[in-house]
Structures are given as structure tokens and as C-alpha cells.
Design a protein around this motif. Structure first.
Motif, PDB file in Angstrom:
ATOM      1  N   HIS A  95       0.799  -1.224   0.000  1.00 46.82           N
ATOM      2  CA  HIS A  95       0.000   0.000   0.000  1.00 46.82           C
ATOM      3  C   HIS A  95       0.834   1.279   0.000  1.00 46.82           C
ATOM      4  N   GLU A  96       1.995   1.254   0.683  1.00 51.66           N
ATOM      5  CA  GLU A  96       2.770   2.472   0.844  1.00 51.66           C
ATOM      6  C   GLU A  96       4.219   2.164   1.202  1.00 51.66           C
ATOM      7  N   GLY A 105       4.404   5.143   7.662  1.00 54.60           N
ATOM      8  CA  GLY A 105       4.070   4.886   6.272  1.00 54.60           C
ATOM      9  C   GLY A 105       3.776   6.136   5.475  1.00 54.60           C
ATOM     10  N   GLY A 106       3.869   6.001   4.161  1.00 57.08           N
ATOM     11  CA  GLY A 106       3.490   7.067   3.249  1.00 57.08           C
ATOM     12  C   GLY A 106       4.304   8.328   3.410  1.00 57.08           C
ATOM     13  N   HIS A 133       0.314  14.215   2.888  1.00 59.03           N
ATOM     14  CA  HIS A 133      -0.423  12.942   2.888  1.00 59.03           C
ATOM     15  C   HIS A 133      -1.294  12.834   1.632  1.00 59.03           C
ATOM     16  N   TYR A 168       0.939  12.327  -1.386  1.00 55.61           N
ATOM     17  CA  TYR A 168       1.494  10.967  -1.390  1.00 55.61           C
ATOM     18  C   TYR A 168       0.445   9.972  -1.872  1.00 55.61           C
ATOM     19  N   ARG A 169      -0.774  10.046  -1.345  1.00 55.57           N
ATOM     20  CA  ARG A 169      -1.826   9.111  -1.734  1.00 55.57           C
ATOM     21  C   ARG A 169      -2.135   9.251  -3.226  1.00 55.57           C
ATOM     22  N   ALA A 216       0.808   7.614  -5.020  1.00 55.59           N
ATOM     23  CA  ALA A 216       0.826   6.167  -4.769  1.00 55.59           C
ATOM     24  C   ALA A 216      -0.321   5.454  -5.478  1.00 55.59           C
TER      25      ALA A 216
END
Length: 130
Positions: free
Chosen positions: A53-54, A66-67, A99, A102-103, A106
Motif C-alpha cells: 500500500h505504501e 508509512g506514506g 499525505h 502521497y496518496r 501512490a
């Protein structure tokens, strides 16, 4: 116990791999970078689902970030001006924007340069580094 943090990333993603290689060359973080496909995830205290996921930053004592938080920790570990950028990424509202960014990246990394055509497993000789 490890003496250095570990950055866990997706070694099958060309974008992720080239990003990590760039960071190693330019930022020079104080960590070991390991593709999750070749990492001992259980020893790191990380699930396969989370690693997929990250990107993850695992401290020597086993704390996992994470992330965008992993990116902030990586920058902090590099020291100098990079540490200032890392520190900024930990402060609201920059943290919230980091955040979200990043999402976005990703979730769309397979569409970025190095996407599907470049998303092959790392060669066998690119295993853990010390």
C-alpha cells in the motif's frame, strides 16, 4: 536489533524503484532501502498488505511509519537542508497536504514514468544492502 532504519518500497514498480535510487544518490538518507518483495517483512513487523500500500520507514526499534510520514523520516535522516524539509512535512497543514499528495501519487504510480512496462522484479543481484 538493527542499527539503521529500513525503507521498504515496491521493488516491482519502476517509478518507486527509480525514486528510491534518486533519493539514495541525491538525498543520501541514513537507511537501508529494501524492496518489500525481498524483505523479511515479519522481522520488520510489517504486513504484506501494508507494504504493498505504501512506502514504509522502520526504525531500529521497530516503529513503523508509512506514506508521507515515511518520506519525512527519510528526509530527516539525511540531515542538513533535507532535514528541514522533512521537519516541515511533519507540521500541519503541510503534513495534511503531503499525505494527500502521497496518496495521489501512490494510487496512480502505475501510470507514472516507469509504470507497467517498467514494473518488473528487481534482478537477483539487487538484494539487501548494508
Amino acid at each position: 536489533m538493527r542499527n539503521r532504519p529500513v525503507l521498504v518500497f515496491d521493488g516491482d514498480c519502476g517509478f518507486c524503484t527509480s525514486s528510491v535510487r534518486f533519493l539514495e544518490r541525491v538525498v543520501r538518507p541514513g537507511c537501508e532501502a529494501v524492496p518489500w518483495q525481498r524483505a523479511d517483512l515479519a522481522a520488520l513487523g510489517v504486513t504484506r498488505e501494508r507494504a504493498r500500500h505504501e512506502a514504509l520507514w522502520v526504525t531500529p526499534v521497530g516503529r513503523v511509519y508509512g506514506g508521507a510520514r515515511a518520506v519525512a523520516k527519510l528526509l530527516l535522516s539525511a540531515g542538513g537542508a533535507w532535514a528541514l524539509v522533512g521537519a516541515l512535512l511533519t507540521l500541519p497543514p503541510v503534513r495534511w497536504a503531503a499525505h494527500a499528495a502521497y496518496r495521489l501519487v501512490a494510487n496512480n504510480r502505475r501510470r507514472l514514468p516507469g509504470g507497467p512496462a517498467g514494473c518488473a522484479a528487481l534482478p537477483a543481484d539487487r538484494t539487501r544492502r548494508t
